[in-house]
Design an enzyme around this catalytic site. Structure first.
Site, mmCIF file in Angstrom:
data_model
loop_
_atom_site.group_PDB
_atom_site.id
_atom_site.type_symbol
_atom_site.label_atom_id
_atom_site.label_comp_id
_atom_site.label_asym_id
_atom_site.label_seq_id
_atom_site.Cartn_x
_atom_site.Cartn_y
_atom_site.Cartn_z
ATOM 1 N N TRP A 1 -2.741 -67.105 -43.962
ATOM 2 C CA TRP A 1 -3.053 -66.904 -42.549
ATOM 3 C C TRP A 1 -2.371 -67.882 -41.613
ATOM 4 C CZ3 TRP A 1 -4.801 -71.598 -41.309
ATOM 5 C CH2 TRP A 1 -5.480 -72.339 -42.284
ATOM 6 N N LYS B 1 0.140 -57.828 -48.559
ATOM 7 C CA LYS B 1 -1.283 -58.062 -48.336
ATOM 8 C C LYS B 1 -1.434 -59.354 -47.542
ATOM 9 C CE LYS B 1 -4.438 -60.398 -50.154
ATOM 10 N NZ LYS B 1 -5.263 -60.733 -48.951
ATOM 11 N N PRO B 2 -1.641 -59.261 -46.250
ATOM 12 C CA PRO B 2 -1.887 -60.474 -45.467
ATOM 13 C C PRO B 2 -3.308 -60.968 -45.679
ATOM 14 C CG PRO B 2 -2.101 -58.553 -44.068
ATOM 15 C CD PRO B 2 -1.708 -58.045 -45.442
ATOM 16 N N ASP B 3 -3.572 -62.183 -45.243
ATOM 17 C CA ASP B 3 -4.952 -62.643 -45.223
ATOM 18 C C ASP B 3 -5.746 -61.750 -44.271
ATOM 19 O OD1 ASP B 3 -6.670 -65.349 -45.873
ATOM 20 O OD2 ASP B 3 -7.207 -64.471 -43.940
ATOM 21 N N SER C 1 -3.105 -70.336 -49.366
ATOM 22 C CA SER C 1 -3.736 -71.008 -48.240
ATOM 23 C C SER C 1 -4.883 -71.852 -48.760
ATOM 24 C CB SER C 1 -4.260 -69.993 -47.229
ATOM 25 O OG SER C 1 -5.245 -69.176 -47.819
ATOM 26 N N GLU D 1 4.271 -70.553 -53.532
ATOM 27 C CA GLU D 1 4.195 -71.783 -52.745
ATOM 28 C C GLU D 1 2.730 -72.131 -52.589
ATOM 29 O OE1 GLU D 1 4.548 -73.005 -48.259
ATOM 30 O OE2 GLU D 1 6.550 -72.514 -49.011
ATOM 31 N N CYS E 1 1.987 -75.862 -44.740
ATOM 32 C CA CYS E 1 2.209 -76.362 -46.095
ATOM 33 C C CYS E 1 3.154 -77.561 -46.112
ATOM 34 C CB CYS E 1 2.770 -75.244 -46.976
ATOM 35 S SG CYS E 1 1.594 -73.907 -47.292
#
Length: 554
Positions: free
Chosen positions: A177, A201-203, A252, A287, A321
């Site tokens: 996100w 697939k996004p948050d 995330s 990541e 990140c």
């Protein structure tokens, strides 16, 4: 694969049960064209993401079921076969038009990104600039990454060998996100250029931004079913991993796990993704975050270092990140640096506006606020000192937290060992470059590191000893991330694989070697030699190998 936004019971107090749409920040009619792009059969329920600036619900989004994911991948697989036959220059032209559209329509996506993620507009614009940069790079340089490569054959002149890059098929992207526009496209762009299809697939918190990307790709000329958005939480991500041919996962920071659980939720989730994909012999790009250090050497330009450190620590409220969470200061300049740095941090403006009036935006959710508060309170309880911040700012918005600088942090404090993913940085003093390297490497992570010194040769020598996928000299992170021809990724618990550059193309393609024996029709081939029988073939091959060694031919 859990998400911090799968549900939020607090919304029940904000939504009028008799007329729920009247309480949404976004008019349902206004976002209906985007919401209609979700791949769903409308039997998996809905999700209400919240507006971080106010805590109010943004809209209602239908969720996808596991069956919806499987169907989306099937459609993508059919579309991909035709897309792979499209000349690469034509595929590149679609991406070039996408970059132009994002620049042209940036006000739309800036508003969406801010309303979904809570970031300041300046941080949101970084995503617009990033997408324009990435699409331009792959539109211009990408076709060269896919050119057939000639390599030396077994028998010089007689054996011809070419290496081709073939698309893997369907790439599944699981995006976090914190950068909803960037992460929707960072892995998708090279995949589409390579001839793959993408299912994203996004948050759940940032689904609208992903759907906006799908709309722009269609306007740019991408054929149907090559970029599909599925909506939902962990079960949807698991279904995606079970069906695609490569998984690109960006972890995330989820709500803090219980003390007995893994100290890094995103790393644990990343390992689960890799294991699930590995069981199917499917590749992954992961990541998984970092605990990134910034070292100010004794000879650093302090004015530049302070400006760079403020941006590196507090861009996107630290929800990045690559964000710096550990300041490592040479004792010769530590006090002078901190005097300037703390003053600059205290001048940062917090604000919820959809404009450029604020330097720092909101945390994304109550879960992130709880995590940051827990880390800071734990450090203070163990004897740390707050040089700036360390306070929740509900007067600005429900999830705002003041940019925080902590000194004298014990080594066993949560903020010293776990990724905080918020506007918090700790201070460690060192007596030498050797001590700095030891401190920078004293973490399970290895994503990004920053070194400040006027002696670039000295900084390069330090960088060579730092255990990180990226080391940036006299900058925090931007110049490395923005150099999209170079690979970006982490070592140790920060992940596997690389995005950007040629490496991103190689991750979503398979190498195919085609070797041709040109001399076969003239009777010059291995089979001719072996037909002689007895010891003769071994003698001939031995002589040929010795000749090649003398001529130093590969």
């Amino acid at each position: 694969m859990p998400s911090a936004h799968e549900s939020d019971g607090a919304l029940d107090d904000l939504v009028d049960p008799e007329l729920p749409t009247s309480t949404y920040v976004l008019e349902p009619e206004a976002v209906a064209p985007l919401v209609a792009r979700v791949a769903t059969s409308h039997d998996a329920g809905t999700h209400r993401p919240v507006h971080p600036f106010t805590g109010a619900p943004l809209t209602s989004i239908p969720l996808s079921s596991a069956a919806d994911v499987a169907a989306a991948v099937r459609r993508a697989r059919v579309a991909q076969r035709a897309w792979a036959r499209v000349p690469v220059r034509e595929r590149a032209a679609v991406l070039d038009r996408l970059g132009a559209l994002v620049l042209e329509r940036q006000s739309e996506i800036l508003d969406l990104v801010q309303m979904e993620s809570g970031k300041a507009r300046r941080s949101a614009f970084e995503e617009v600039g990033d997408v324009a940069q990435v699409t331009r790079h792959y539109a211009v340089r990408g076709p060269r990454y896919l050119v057939d490569r000639r390599v030396p054959g077994m028998m010089p002149l007689v054996t011809g060998v070419r290496v081709h890059r073939r698309p893997v098929g369907v790439v599944g992207v699981v995006a976090a996100w914190n950068y909803p526009l960037t992460l929707a496209l960072a892995d998708a762009v090279p995949a589409l250029l390579a001839g793959d299809a993408v299912v994203l697939k996004p948050d759940p918190q940032t689904t609208l931004s992903a759907l906006w990307v799908a709309e722009q790709l269609e306007d740019a000329g991408l054929p149907a079913d090559l970029f599909t958005v599925v909506a939902g939480g962990g079960e949807v991500g698991e279904a995606l991993v079970d069906h695609v041919d490569h998984v690109a996962f960006t972890g995330s920071t989820a709500p803090p796990p219980p003390p007995a659980a893994s100290r890094s939720r995103s790393t644990a989730t990343g390992r689960a993704v890799a294991a699930r994909a590995g069981a199917r012999l499917v590749g992954t790009t992961l990541e998984l975050g970092g605990k990134n250090p910034l070292y100010v050497a004794a000879d650093a330009d302090l004015a530049s270092a302070v400006r760079g450190a403020v941006r590196a620590c507090f861009s996107n409220a630290g929800q990045l990140c690559l964000s710096v969470e550990r300041l490592v200061l040479h004792e010769a300049v530590a006090d002078a640096f901190l005097e300037r740095f703390v003053a600059a941090v205290k001048e940062l403006r917090l604000g919820p506006g959809l404009d450029y009036s604020a330097d720092v935006g909101s945390l994304v959710s109550q879960a992130q606020l709880d995590r940051v508060t827990r880390h800071v309170d734990d450090a203070l309880a163990r004897g740390a000192r707050a040089l700036a911040g360390a306070v929740h700012r509900p007067d600005v918005g429900p999830y705002f937290y003041a940019p925080t600088v902590l000194d004298d942090v014990p080594a066993d404090a949560l903020v010293a060992t776990e990724e905080t993913f918020g506007p918090v940085v700790t201070v460690t003093r060192v007596a030498s470059d050797d001590d700095a390297v030891r401190v920078m490497n004293d973490t399970q992570y290895g994503l990004n590191a920053s070194i400040w010194s006027v002696d670039v040769a000295r900084a390069r020598r330090i960088a060579a000893r730092v255990e990180a996928g990226t080391v940036v000299i006299n900058d925090g992170y931007g110049s490395a991330w923005g150099s999209v021809a170079a690979p970006m990724g982490g070592v140790k618990a920060s992940g596997l694989g690389r995005r950007h550059g040629r490496e991103a193309i190689e991750a979503v393609t398979e190498a195919q070697t085609v070797a041709v024996q040109r001399g076969a029709r003239f009777g010059v081939a291995l089979e001719t030699v072996y037909a002689a029988g007895g010891e003769t073939p071994s003698q001939v091959v031995t002589g040929a190998l010795r000749a090649l060694r003398r001529l130093r031919l590969p």
